[in-house]
Design a protein around this motif. Structure first.
Motif, short mmCIF file in Angstrom:
data_model
loop_
_atom_site.label_atom_id
_atom_site.label_comp_id
_atom_site.label_asym_id
_atom_site.label_seq_id
_atom_site.Cartn_x
_atom_site.Cartn_y
_atom_site.Cartn_z
N GLN A 71 -25.33 -11.89 -0.57
CA GLN A 71 -24.86 -11.45 0.73
C GLN A 71 -25.65 -10.23 1.16
O GLN A 71 -25.82 -9.29 0.38
CB GLN A 71 -23.37 -11.10 0.72
CG GLN A 71 -22.88 -10.57 2.06
CD GLN A 71 -21.50 -9.94 1.99
OE1 GLN A 71 -20.75 -10.16 1.04
NE2 GLN A 71 -21.15 -9.14 2.98
N VAL A 74 -25.83 -6.91 3.05
CA VAL A 74 -24.82 -5.93 3.47
C VAL A 74 -25.46 -4.92 4.42
O VAL A 74 -26.45 -4.29 4.08
CB VAL A 74 -24.21 -5.19 2.26
CG1 VAL A 74 -23.19 -4.16 2.72
CG2 VAL A 74 -23.57 -6.19 1.30
N ALA A 124 -21.12 -1.45 7.78
CA ALA A 124 -20.36 -2.62 8.22
C ALA A 124 -19.00 -2.71 7.54
O ALA A 124 -18.04 -3.26 8.08
CB ALA A 124 -21.14 -3.90 7.95
N GLU A 125 -18.91 -2.18 6.31
CA GLU A 125 -17.67 -2.14 5.54
C GLU A 125 -17.12 -3.54 5.26
O GLU A 125 -15.91 -3.74 5.17
CB GLU A 125 -16.62 -1.28 6.24
CG GLU A 125 -17.05 0.17 6.44
CD GLU A 125 -15.99 1.03 7.09
OE1 GLU A 125 -14.91 0.49 7.40
OE2 GLU A 125 -16.25 2.23 7.30
N LYS A 126 -17.99 -4.53 5.15
CA LYS A 126 -17.57 -5.89 4.86
C LYS A 126 -18.31 -6.42 3.64
O LYS A 126 -19.53 -6.30 3.55
CB LYS A 126 -17.83 -6.80 6.07
CG LYS A 126 -16.97 -6.50 7.28
CD LYS A 126 -17.25 -7.49 8.40
CE LYS A 126 -16.37 -7.19 9.62
NZ LYS A 126 -16.63 -8.15 10.74
N PHE A 127 -17.55 -7.00 2.72
CA PHE A 127 -18.11 -7.64 1.54
C PHE A 127 -17.46 -9.01 1.41
O PHE A 127 -16.59 -9.24 0.57
CB PHE A 127 -17.86 -6.78 0.29
CG PHE A 127 -18.61 -5.49 0.27
CD1 PHE A 127 -19.84 -5.40 -0.37
CD2 PHE A 127 -18.10 -4.36 0.90
CE1 PHE A 127 -20.55 -4.21 -0.38
CE2 PHE A 127 -18.81 -3.16 0.89
CZ PHE A 127 -20.03 -3.09 0.25
N GLU A 128 -17.87 -9.93 2.30
CA GLU A 128 -17.22 -11.23 2.41
C GLU A 128 -17.42 -12.10 1.17
O GLU A 128 -16.67 -13.05 0.95
CB GLU A 128 -17.75 -11.95 3.65
CG GLU A 128 -17.42 -11.21 4.95
CD GLU A 128 -18.12 -11.83 6.15
OE1 GLU A 128 -18.95 -12.74 5.93
OE2 GLU A 128 -17.84 -11.40 7.29
N TYR A 182 -11.16 -8.61 -6.68
CA TYR A 182 -10.38 -7.41 -6.37
C TYR A 182 -9.29 -7.15 -7.40
O TYR A 182 -8.74 -6.05 -7.45
CB TYR A 182 -9.78 -7.53 -4.98
CG TYR A 182 -10.81 -7.48 -3.89
CD1 TYR A 182 -11.50 -6.29 -3.61
CD2 TYR A 182 -11.13 -8.61 -3.13
CE1 TYR A 182 -12.46 -6.23 -2.61
CE2 TYR A 182 -12.09 -8.56 -2.14
CZ TYR A 182 -12.76 -7.37 -1.89
OH TYR A 182 -13.72 -7.32 -0.91
N GLU A 193 -20.91 2.70 -0.06
CA GLU A 193 -20.22 1.73 0.79
C GLU A 193 -19.22 0.90 -0.02
O GLU A 193 -18.09 0.65 0.41
CB GLU A 193 -21.23 0.79 1.47
CG GLU A 193 -22.11 1.46 2.52
CD GLU A 193 -21.31 1.92 3.74
OE1 GLU A 193 -20.35 1.22 4.12
OE2 GLU A 193 -21.65 2.98 4.29
N HIS A 222 -15.17 0.93 0.27
CA HIS A 222 -14.52 -0.36 0.52
C HIS A 222 -13.41 -0.62 -0.49
O HIS A 222 -12.29 -1.01 -0.13
CB HIS A 222 -15.57 -1.47 0.47
CG HIS A 222 -15.00 -2.84 0.54
ND1 HIS A 222 -14.48 -3.39 1.70
CD2 HIS A 222 -14.85 -3.80 -0.43
CE1 HIS A 222 -14.04 -4.61 1.46
NE2 HIS A 222 -14.26 -4.89 0.18
N GLN A 249 -10.39 1.62 -0.01
CA GLN A 249 -9.55 1.21 1.12
C GLN A 249 -8.78 -0.09 0.84
O GLN A 249 -7.62 -0.22 1.23
CB GLN A 249 -10.42 1.04 2.37
CG GLN A 249 -11.03 2.36 2.87
CD GLN A 249 -12.04 2.15 3.98
OE1 GLN A 249 -12.46 1.03 4.27
NE2 GLN A 249 -12.45 3.26 4.61
N LYS A 250 -9.41 -1.01 0.13
CA LYS A 250 -8.79 -2.32 -0.08
C LYS A 250 -7.88 -2.37 -1.31
O LYS A 250 -6.85 -3.04 -1.30
CB LYS A 250 -9.87 -3.40 -0.21
CG LYS A 250 -9.31 -4.82 -0.24
CD LYS A 250 -10.40 -5.86 -0.14
CE LYS A 250 -9.81 -7.28 -0.18
NZ LYS A 250 -8.98 -7.57 1.02
#
Length: 273
Positions: free
Chosen positions: A51, A53, A57-61, A68, A90, A94, A97-98
């Motif tokens: 992926q 990054v 963007a703060e996204k790790f799809e 997690y 980053e 992430h 926050q998650k």
């Protein structure tokens, strides 16, 4: 005689070029075999699980829920590049926050982590400079401005969080600079408000730390002899001192770095639980 001299001269001139040609052939042959031997399995896996990054963007799809739920998450990096430091921050933000992750395992020793955490708590960049100067002295790869900037970003990010959710650094590396360890020990004793004469072992430690002629090996030997000694100090301070003693003993016994990191990770997991 002239023909012999000409042949010798020709050999001397040609030898560097021949060696260079042979070295080039060997290098590219090795590279071809190495890539060819690994590309089918590993490159296919990487392409499937890749992926891109974008910083910010703060996204790790690419991560699933099982990821997690992991107890330990490690990030590999290529030394000598700036971008892994950006990615490291980053990902750290992430996960904070998650999942509420707060403990950041780092390739620093416990004493370096102590001063870095003091920096994160106070913003005093003299503490940050103190740790980074040891790496500058050793010309270590950690002594780079991107890594320094990452710590500044962690500090700034922590200011947006409540205390219970702020990121702290956990040092699991072997001792990198005994002078940093000595300052850490001295500050622990100062924090404990230790009164001279209260404990013979602590008095001896104080003497070692205040004597400018003390050799590092003398401190390591002292730590090895007092690994399991009960000290007349608070439980929190004593636990931290014993962890430092343990790492000084690892130095004394020349324990391999990878083994030290595993043992420290195991010990820190036990302490934090």
């Amino acid at each position: 005689m002239k023909k012999t001299l000409k042949r010798i001269a020709l050999i001397l001139v040609a030898t560097p070029f021949v060696l260079a040609a042979v070295a080039t052939i060997v290098y590219f042959t090795y590279a071809l075999l190495a890539v060819g031997g690994e590309s089918t399995q590993h490159q296919t896996y990487l392409k499937k699980h890749m992926q891109e990054v974008s910083i910010g963007a703060e996204k790790f799809e690419i991560f699933d829920e099982a990821f997690y739920n992991s107890k330990v998450i490690m990030l590999g990096e290529v030394h000598g590049f700036a971008m892994p430091q950006e990615l490291d921050f980053e990902l750290l933000k992430h996960l904070n926050q998650k999942t509420g992750l707060t403990h950041y395992l780092a390739e620093v020793d416990q004493s370096q982590a102590y001063f870095l955490n003091q920096y994160l708590a106070t913003g005093d960049e003299k503490l940050l400079d103190f740790v980074y100067q040891t790496w500058v002295n050793y010309n270590a790869q950690w002594a780079n401005k991107e890594s320094y900037a990452k710590l500044q970003k962690i500090y700034n990010y922590n200011q947006t969080l409540p205390a219970a959710k702020q990121i702290i650094i956990v040092g699991v590396d072997r001792i990198q600079d005994t002078n940093v360890t000595k300052r850490h020990l001295a500050e622990l004793l100062h924090t404990a408000n230790y009164k001279p004469g209260s404990d013979a072992i602590v008095d001896s430690l104080t003497q070692l730390l205040t004597d400018s002629t003390t050799e590092n090996e003398a401190l390591r030997s002292f730590a090895s002899k007092n690994l399991t000694t009960d000290l007349n100090l608070s439980q929190t301070i004593e636990t931290e001192l014993q962890h430092i003693f343990t790492n000084l003993n690892y130095q004394h016994e020349s324990i391999a770095r990878d083994s030290v990191m595993f043992l420290n990770l195991k010990n820190q997991t036990y302490i934090n639980n």
